[in-house]
Design a protein around this motif. Structure first.
Motif, short mmCIF file in Angstrom:
data_model
loop_
_atom_site.label_atom_id
_atom_site.label_comp_id
_atom_site.label_asym_id
_atom_site.label_seq_id
_atom_site.Cartn_x
_atom_site.Cartn_y
_atom_site.Cartn_z
N ARG A 19 0.84 -1.20 0.00
CA ARG A 19 0.00 0.00 0.00
C ARG A 19 0.87 1.24 0.00
O ARG A 19 2.06 1.17 0.29
N ARG A 20 0.24 2.35 -0.30
CA ARG A 20 0.94 3.63 -0.22
C ARG A 20 1.06 4.01 1.24
O ARG A 20 0.12 3.84 2.02
N TYR A 21 2.21 4.51 1.61
CA TYR A 21 2.46 4.93 2.98
C TYR A 21 2.28 6.44 3.04
O TYR A 21 2.48 7.13 2.04
N LYS A 22 1.91 6.96 4.18
CA LYS A 22 1.67 8.40 4.27
C LYS A 22 2.94 9.19 3.95
O LYS A 22 4.05 8.75 4.20
N CYS A 34 6.20 -2.19 1.55
CA CYS A 34 6.47 -3.36 0.72
C CYS A 34 6.71 -4.58 1.60
O CYS A 34 7.29 -4.48 2.68
N LYS A 35 6.28 -5.72 1.10
CA LYS A 35 6.52 -6.98 1.81
C LYS A 35 7.54 -7.78 1.01
O LYS A 35 7.38 -7.97 -0.20
N CYS A 36 8.56 -8.26 1.70
CA CYS A 36 9.62 -9.04 1.07
C CYS A 36 9.24 -10.52 1.09
O CYS A 36 8.44 -10.96 1.91
N SER A 37 9.84 -11.29 0.20
CA SER A 37 9.57 -12.73 0.15
C SER A 37 9.97 -13.43 1.44
O SER A 37 9.48 -14.51 1.75
N CYS A 38 10.86 -12.82 2.23
CA CYS A 38 11.27 -13.41 3.52
C CYS A 38 10.24 -13.16 4.61
O CYS A 38 10.31 -13.73 5.69
N GLY A 39 9.26 -12.25 4.33
CA GLY A 39 8.21 -11.96 5.30
C GLY A 39 8.33 -10.59 5.96
O GLY A 39 7.38 -10.11 6.57
N ASN A 40 9.47 -9.95 5.87
CA ASN A 40 9.65 -8.62 6.46
C ASN A 40 8.95 -7.57 5.62
O ASN A 40 8.80 -7.72 4.41
N THR A 41 8.54 -6.48 6.28
CA THR A 41 7.99 -5.34 5.56
C THR A 41 8.93 -4.16 5.73
O THR A 41 9.67 -4.08 6.71
N ARG A 42 8.89 -3.26 4.75
CA ARG A 42 9.78 -2.11 4.77
C ARG A 42 9.11 -0.97 4.02
O ARG A 42 8.44 -1.19 3.02
N ILE A 43 9.33 0.26 4.50
CA ILE A 43 8.82 1.46 3.82
C ILE A 43 9.93 1.95 2.89
O ILE A 43 11.05 2.19 3.32
N ILE A 44 9.60 2.12 1.60
CA ILE A 44 10.61 2.48 0.60
C ILE A 44 10.07 3.58 -0.31
O ILE A 44 8.89 3.58 -0.67
N ASN A 45 10.94 4.50 -0.68
CA ASN A 45 10.57 5.55 -1.64
C ASN A 45 10.20 4.91 -2.98
O ASN A 45 10.88 3.99 -3.44
N TYR A 53 16.72 -0.01 -7.13
CA TYR A 53 17.70 0.21 -6.07
C TYR A 53 17.47 -0.77 -4.92
O TYR A 53 18.40 -1.29 -4.33
N TYR A 54 16.19 -1.00 -4.61
CA TYR A 54 15.82 -2.01 -3.61
C TYR A 54 15.20 -3.19 -4.32
O TYR A 54 14.25 -3.03 -5.06
N LYS A 55 15.75 -4.36 -4.07
CA LYS A 55 15.19 -5.59 -4.64
C LYS A 55 14.67 -6.51 -3.54
O LYS A 55 13.99 -7.49 -3.81
N SER A 56 15.04 -6.18 -2.29
CA SER A 56 14.57 -6.94 -1.14
C SER A 56 14.61 -6.00 0.07
O SER A 56 15.04 -4.86 -0.04
#
Length: 143
Positions: A19-22, A34-45, A53-56
């Motif tokens: 989803r879009r983050y504020k 974003c949700k990674c295939s490993c299960g972690n989530t991260r907020i990315i530009n 630039y980010y693949k995981s």
């Protein structure tokens, strides 16, 4: 300014946009959860996601680093660490020998991920001898 493209559901490398983050960063750059295939989530530009630039979430970077480190190990000790130069702050001139309380010298060596204390000596030369002997004992068999 063109309307913002919705990235929700798109996959970029190991990341799926949830989803879009504020927009609470100081430059109002669109960010995405974003949700990674490993299960972690991260907020990315958004621009960093689309550019690749980010693949995981960072887990793949660690995996590659760990593979490199594991290839370099023998009996739990990194071989490249054996030949690394002494640190910049080293005052003794010898790796693994340092000043210790007052005018004494401490000798130590790293082996199998642990620092082994070789003793505290009155004379710097004795500490150096202990370190040299420990290198023969610990390092030579695995080189």
């Amino acid at each position: 300014m063109p309307p913002l493209k919705d990235l929700t559901g798109n996959k970029y490398g190991e990341l799926i946009v949830i989803r879009r983050y504020k927009e609470n960063n100081k430059h109002n750059i669109p960010q995405w959860e974003c949700k990674c295939s490993c299960g972690n989530t991260r907020i990315i530009n958004g621009s960093d996601i689309k550019s690749g630039y980010y693949k995981s979430c960072g887990c793949k970077k660690y995996e590659g680093f760990k593979k490199h480190i594991d290839k370099d190990k023998r009996e739990g000790t990194r071989l490249t660490a054996l030949d690394m130069p002494k640190g910049k702050r080293n005052k003794s001139g010898v790796k693994g020998v340092c000043k210790h309380k007052g005018n004494k010298w401490r000798a130590y060596i790293g082996f199998k991920g642990k620092q082994i204390n070789l003793g505290v000596y009155e004379d710097k030369e004795d500490a150096i001898k202990a370190r040299v002997q420990a290198e023969k004992e610990y390092y030579e068999p695995i080189k």
